[in-house]
Design an enzyme around this catalytic site. Structure first.
Site, PDB file in Angstrom:
ATOM      1  N   ASP A  22      -7.202   1.727  13.123  1.00 10.74           N
ATOM      2  CA  ASP A  22      -6.253   1.914  14.219  1.00 10.74           C
ATOM      3  C   ASP A  22      -6.081   0.590  14.959  1.00 10.74           C
ATOM      4  O   ASP A  22      -7.030   0.077  15.548  1.00 10.74           O
ATOM      5  CB  ASP A  22      -6.797   3.000  15.167  1.00 10.74           C
ATOM      6  CG  ASP A  22      -5.950   3.128  16.418  1.00 10.74           C
ATOM      7  OD1 ASP A  22      -4.795   2.670  16.416  1.00 10.74           O
ATOM      8  OD2 ASP A  22      -6.461   3.693  17.416  1.00 10.74           O
ATOM      9  N   ASN A  24      -3.649   0.030  17.432  1.00 12.53           N
ATOM     10  CA  ASN A  24      -3.086   0.089  18.787  1.00 12.53           C
ATOM     11  C   ASN A  24      -3.828   1.036  19.721  1.00 12.53           C
ATOM     12  O   ASN A  24      -3.345   1.344  20.816  1.00 12.53           O
ATOM     13  CB  ASN A  24      -1.588   0.436  18.750  1.00 12.53           C
ATOM     14  CG  ASN A  24      -1.343   1.852  18.244  1.00 12.53           C
ATOM     15  OD1 ASN A  24      -2.282   2.542  17.868  1.00 12.53           O
ATOM     16  ND2 ASN A  24      -0.091   2.275  18.251  1.00 12.53           N
ATOM     17  N   ASP A  26      -4.468   4.241  19.678  1.00 13.72           N
ATOM     18  CA  ASP A  26      -4.083   5.640  19.959  1.00 13.72           C
ATOM     19  C   ASP A  26      -4.886   6.639  19.130  1.00 13.72           C
ATOM     20  O   ASP A  26      -4.618   7.834  19.166  1.00 13.72           O
ATOM     21  CB  ASP A  26      -2.573   5.840  19.734  1.00 13.72           C
ATOM     22  CG  ASP A  26      -2.179   5.684  18.269  1.00 13.72           C
ATOM     23  OD1 ASP A  26      -3.058   5.347  17.433  1.00 13.72           O
ATOM     24  OD2 ASP A  26      -0.998   5.906  17.949  1.00 13.72           O
ATOM     25  N   ASP A  30      -3.141   2.939  11.485  1.00 17.18           N
ATOM     26  CA  ASP A  30      -1.743   2.488  11.465  1.00 17.18           C
ATOM     27  C   ASP A  30      -1.605   1.141  10.752  1.00 17.18           C
ATOM     28  O   ASP A  30      -2.594   0.546  10.300  1.00 17.18           O
ATOM     29  CB  ASP A  30      -1.181   2.412  12.896  1.00 17.18           C
ATOM     30  CG  ASP A  30      -2.054   1.543  13.794  1.00 17.18           C
ATOM     31  OD1 ASP A  30      -2.593   0.527  13.299  1.00 17.18           O
ATOM     32  OD2 ASP A  30      -2.217   1.877  14.985  1.00 17.18           O
ATOM     33  N   ASP A  99       3.566   5.574  -2.191  1.00 15.04           N
ATOM     34  CA  ASP A  99       3.452   6.906  -2.771  1.00 15.04           C
ATOM     35  C   ASP A  99       4.851   7.514  -2.777  1.00 15.04           C
ATOM     36  O   ASP A  99       5.542   7.509  -1.753  1.00 15.04           O
ATOM     37  CB  ASP A  99       2.519   7.758  -1.899  1.00 15.04           C
ATOM     38  CG  ASP A  99       1.565   8.584  -2.726  1.00 15.04           C
ATOM     39  OD1 ASP A  99       2.055   9.343  -3.573  1.00 15.04           O
ATOM     40  OD2 ASP A  99       0.344   8.474  -2.509  1.00 15.04           O
ATOM     41  N   ASP A 200       3.526  11.108  -7.072  1.00 18.75           N
ATOM     42  CA  ASP A 200       2.717  12.287  -6.775  1.00 18.75           C
ATOM     43  C   ASP A 200       3.068  13.469  -7.685  1.00 18.75           C
ATOM     44  O   ASP A 200       4.250  13.809  -7.820  1.00 18.75           O
ATOM     45  CB  ASP A 200       2.997  12.668  -5.312  1.00 18.75           C
ATOM     46  CG  ASP A 200       2.060  13.712  -4.772  1.00 18.75           C
ATOM     47  OD1 ASP A 200       0.873  13.411  -4.624  1.00 18.75           O
ATOM     48  OD2 ASP A 200       2.523  14.836  -4.492  1.00 18.75           O
ATOM     49  N   GLU A 254       0.701  10.409 -11.228  1.00 24.76           N
ATOM     50  CA  GLU A 254      -0.389  11.377 -11.104  1.00 24.76           C
ATOM     51  C   GLU A 254      -0.132  12.516 -12.092  1.00 24.76           C
ATOM     52  O   GLU A 254       0.946  13.110 -12.098  1.00 24.76           O
ATOM     53  CB  GLU A 254      -0.472  11.955  -9.694  1.00 24.76           C
ATOM     54  CG  GLU A 254      -1.719  12.803  -9.537  1.00 24.76           C
ATOM     55  CD  GLU A 254      -1.733  13.670  -8.285  1.00 24.76           C
ATOM     56  OE1 GLU A 254      -2.810  14.124  -7.909  1.00 24.76           O
ATOM     57  OE2 GLU A 254      -0.662  13.899  -7.687  1.00 24.76           O
ATOM     58  N   HIS A 327      -8.205   9.903  -2.261  1.00 21.63           N
ATOM     59  CA  HIS A 327      -8.169  10.793  -1.094  1.00 21.63           C
ATOM     60  C   HIS A 327      -8.281  12.273  -1.466  1.00 21.63           C
ATOM     61  O   HIS A 327      -8.311  13.118  -0.586  1.00 21.63           O
ATOM     62  CB  HIS A 327      -6.868  10.538  -0.339  1.00 21.63           C
ATOM     63  CG  HIS A 327      -5.673  10.903  -1.168  1.00 21.63           C
ATOM     64  ND1 HIS A 327      -5.330  10.197  -2.308  1.00 21.63           N
ATOM     65  CD2 HIS A 327      -4.790  11.918  -1.078  1.00 21.63           C
ATOM     66  CE1 HIS A 327      -4.269  10.762  -2.863  1.00 21.63           C
ATOM     67  NE2 HIS A 327      -3.918  11.809  -2.133  1.00 21.63           N
ATOM     68  N   ASP A 328      -8.279  12.588  -2.764  1.00 23.61           N
ATOM     69  CA  ASP A 328      -8.368  13.989  -3.198  1.00 23.61           C
ATOM     70  C   ASP A 328      -9.758  14.359  -3.706  1.00 23.61           C
ATOM     71  O   ASP A 328      -9.976  15.500  -4.091  1.00 23.61           O
ATOM     72  CB  ASP A 328      -7.370  14.257  -4.338  1.00 23.61           C
ATOM     73  CG  ASP A 328      -5.937  14.254  -3.852  1.00 23.61           C
ATOM     74  OD1 ASP A 328      -5.699  14.573  -2.668  1.00 23.61           O
ATOM     75  OD2 ASP A 328      -5.044  13.930  -4.663  1.00 23.61           O
TER      76      ASP A 328
HETATM   77  C1  GLC Z   1      -1.263  15.128  -4.901  1.00 18.35           C
HETATM   78  C2  GLC Z   1      -1.837  14.314  -3.781  1.00 18.35           C
HETATM   79  C3  GLC Z   1      -2.491  15.238  -2.803  1.00 18.35           C
HETATM   80  C4  GLC Z   1      -1.440  16.158  -2.255  1.00 18.35           C
HETATM   81  C5  GLC Z   1      -0.715  16.907  -3.367  1.00 18.35           C
HETATM   82  C6  GLC Z   1       0.534  17.547  -2.874  1.00 18.35           C
HETATM   83  O1  GLC Z   1      -2.233  15.748  -5.652  1.00 18.35           O
HETATM   84  O2  GLC Z   1      -2.699  13.333  -4.265  1.00 18.35           O
HETATM   85  O3  GLC Z   1      -3.142  14.562  -1.776  1.00 18.35           O
HETATM   86  O4  GLC Z   1      -2.025  17.060  -1.364  1.00 18.35           O
HETATM   87  O5  GLC Z   1      -0.342  16.058  -4.404  1.00 18.35           O
HETATM   88  O6  GLC Z   1       1.469  16.567  -2.534  1.00 18.35           O
END
Ligand code: GLC
Length: 549
Positions: A22, A24, A26, A30, A99, A200, A254, A327-328
């Site tokens: 972050d 700024n 908040d 960002d 993305d 995605d 993906e 992140h998944d």
């Molecule tokens: C992909 C992304 C995931 C998201 C899903 C729906 O698997 O990596 O984070 O929740 O698609 O967009």
């Protein structure tokens, strides 16, 4: 436009913007924060950044529900901050990919708002169906996140399809106008100078005609009716020909449930290639079925088989994408490594994948060995999929067992705040953070590891630097040894100039070790090791070594 395949020489860093930094005060990560950390990313040896979505979004799925594709969310600093980051990255020799989430939009997107009111030309932008006469849903498909894949819309008086959350209606890619919108979005970012896209769940965009019910699968009903669907290659070829081939860009797709054979239909090099690389899931299933919600005991043999499968079957035909976290998924040390040997196993896992052929991605926090998050209260979870799961599964189990299940399966473990230093909230913000920091931030953080030669962070720097200097890693052949071993993973990479051997112990015991036939350790140069006093005849817990001949 000549496509130079620059990505084959790159190492990428993935930023999940909300939790990275972050700038700024908040409380929300960002682009000002990213700007402050570009030198840090560069210092890892990374020369590309993948940004998880930065677009305006109601945040139902942390940005994967987009309400405006050609803008940057003001909470991340808006377009001006993005342009500064793009320029800052480029001036440091780093590429930037965005993305691209076009299987679905947010239900708050203007297209959906118009579509539900049948305002042209948006009426058929989404997948609408009346319910069945007997009051049943249009088909029996499941969504991945929130129950069935259909929700009734009171405005249009029809059901819309959503393969993910209720607030993520699927676009109707069969409609040529929707495909034109996708191309417009691609051009917009490429013209601005962005270097490509991570696409995605892109293999889901073509649904089987008639949307037939699925009577085979117990869970994820319907997935075979839309994964690698009937018109997928037609759509992707159109995106290639009309847009992507005009730019020297890369695309990363993906692809849930993909085998090397299927992947090659998309990524076989040469004419007709549809993506640069694919994100396969097989190497993430060594301790689960399909995904983290269905855990099973970790098996090194399964993991090796998955890597071998991709290294061998794509060789000379298509390019691999290499990763251990995103992140998944949960944190890799807590999955395939051992938090009790956090440093040793974190370094071993780094060496294990960084010397394979392909383009490696490092996810924020992976490089300092962040581990899973164990909050005390299920209410602390934020992720839409986790919350739904908690509300609808395991209800008869004890509260403690239910909480432990979330510790084991929720992707929020990789979404806690990046741990920069030992100050409040891990130095992520000076304000009140939007999410939690892992309690271990005083011990595990960038500041503490930066100056420590033996830290995981500096091991990553070393390994990435070495990788870049070794031609055999990028262009050589992968060969594996001791395939049947349940604790030892070793492979070589060889081209006509050099050969390396990568040795990885997955055991918490000290074990006797003998190099594979034909590898004479006394003549090899030890390039990398996670112990200061290696003994050629034994491997210490989670020891890794890389030798060069
Ligand atoms: C992909 C992304 C995931 C998201 C899903 C729906 O698997 O990596 O984070 O929740 O698609 O967009």
């Amino acid at each position: 436009m000549e496509q130079t395949q620059w990505y084959k020489n790159s190492v990428f860093y993935q930023i999940w913007p909300r939790s990275f930094r972050d700038g700024n005060g908040d409380g929300m990560g960002d682009l000002y924060g990213v700007l402050q950390k570009l030198d840090y990313i560069k210092s890892l040896g990374c020369d590309g950044i993948w940004f998880s979505p930065l677009y305006p979004s109601p945040g139902a799925d942390c940005g994967y529900d987009i309400s405006d594709y050609m803008n940057i969310d003001p909470q991340f600093g808006g377009m001006e901050a993005f342009k500064a980051v793009l320029e800052g990255a480029h001036s440091r020799g780093m590429k930037v990919i965005m993305d691209l989430v076009v299987n679905h939009t947010s239900d708050e997107h203007e297209w959906f708002q118009k579509s539900r009111r049948r305002i042209e030309p948006y009426t058929d932008y989404y997948i609408w169906r009346p319910g069945k006469k007997n009051g049943k849903l249009p088909n029996n498909w499941d969504s991945h996140f929130e129950g069935k894949a259909w929700t009734y819309d009171e405005v249009r008086k029809e059901y819309y399809m959503h393969l993910f959350a209720v607030k993520q209606p699927d676009l109707n890619m069969d409609n040529p106008l929707v495909r034109e919108e996708v191309k417009k979005i691609m051009r917009f970012w490429l013209d601005m100078g962005v270097d490509g896209f991570r696409e995605d769940v892109i293999t889901f965009i073509s649904k089987k005609k008639g949307l037939p019910s699925d009577h085979l699968l117990p869970v994820y009903k319907g997935i075979f009716m839309y994964n690698h669907g009937p018109r997928i290659h037609e759509f992707l070829t159109e995106f290639q020909n009309d847009v992507l081939l005009n730019y020297d860009c890369m695309t990363l797709a993906e692809a849930p449930m993909v085998t090397p054979g299927i992947a090659l239909k998309y990524i076989r090099e040469g004419k007709g290639q549809e993506f640069s690389m694919m994100i396969q899931n097989e190497t993430m299933c060594a301790d689960c079925f399909f995904q983290d919600y269905f855990p099973r005991k970790f098996s090194l043999r399964r993991l090796k088989k998955a890597f071998r499968n991709w290294q061998e079957k794509l060789d000379g035909k298509g390019w691999n994408m290499l990763f251990l976290e995103n992140h998944d998924h949960l944190r890799i040390i807590s999955r395939y490594g051992n938090p009790e040997y956090r440093e040793a196993s974190g370094k071993m896992l780094a060496a294990m994948y960084l010397f394979q052929k392909g383009t490696p991605f490092v996810y924020q926090g992976q490089e300092i060995g962040m581990v899973n998050w164990h909050p005390g209260d299920p209410e602390m979870y934020e992720d839409v999929a986790t919350r739904y799961y908690y509300a609808h599964h395991n209800q008869k189990a004890s509260p403690r067992a239910r909480l432990h299940k979330l510790w084991r399966c929720s992707r929020d473990s990789s979404r806690t705040l990046m741990q920069w230093d030992a100050t409040a909230n891990g130095g992520f913000t000076t304000g009140k953070p939007w999410f939690y920091v892992n309690d271990n931030y005083k011990e595990i953080n960038v500041a503490r590891q930066d100056g420590d030669r033996d830290s995981i962070l500096n091991f990553y720097r070393l390994a990435i630097g070495l990788r870049k200097r070794l031609s055999c890693v990028r262009w050589g052949k992968y060969r594996e040894y001791s395939k049947g071993s349940g604790w030892l993973y070793q492979y070589s990479m060889q081209d006509d100039r050099q050969r390396i051997l990568v040795v990885c112990s997955f055991s918490d015991q000290t074990k006797k070790y003998k190099a594979p036939d034909g590898f004479y350790l006394d003549t090899g140069k030890l390039l990398l090791c996670n112990y200061s006093d290696p003994d050629p005849a034994v491997l210490k817990p989670y020891e890794t070594r890389v030798y060069l001949w």
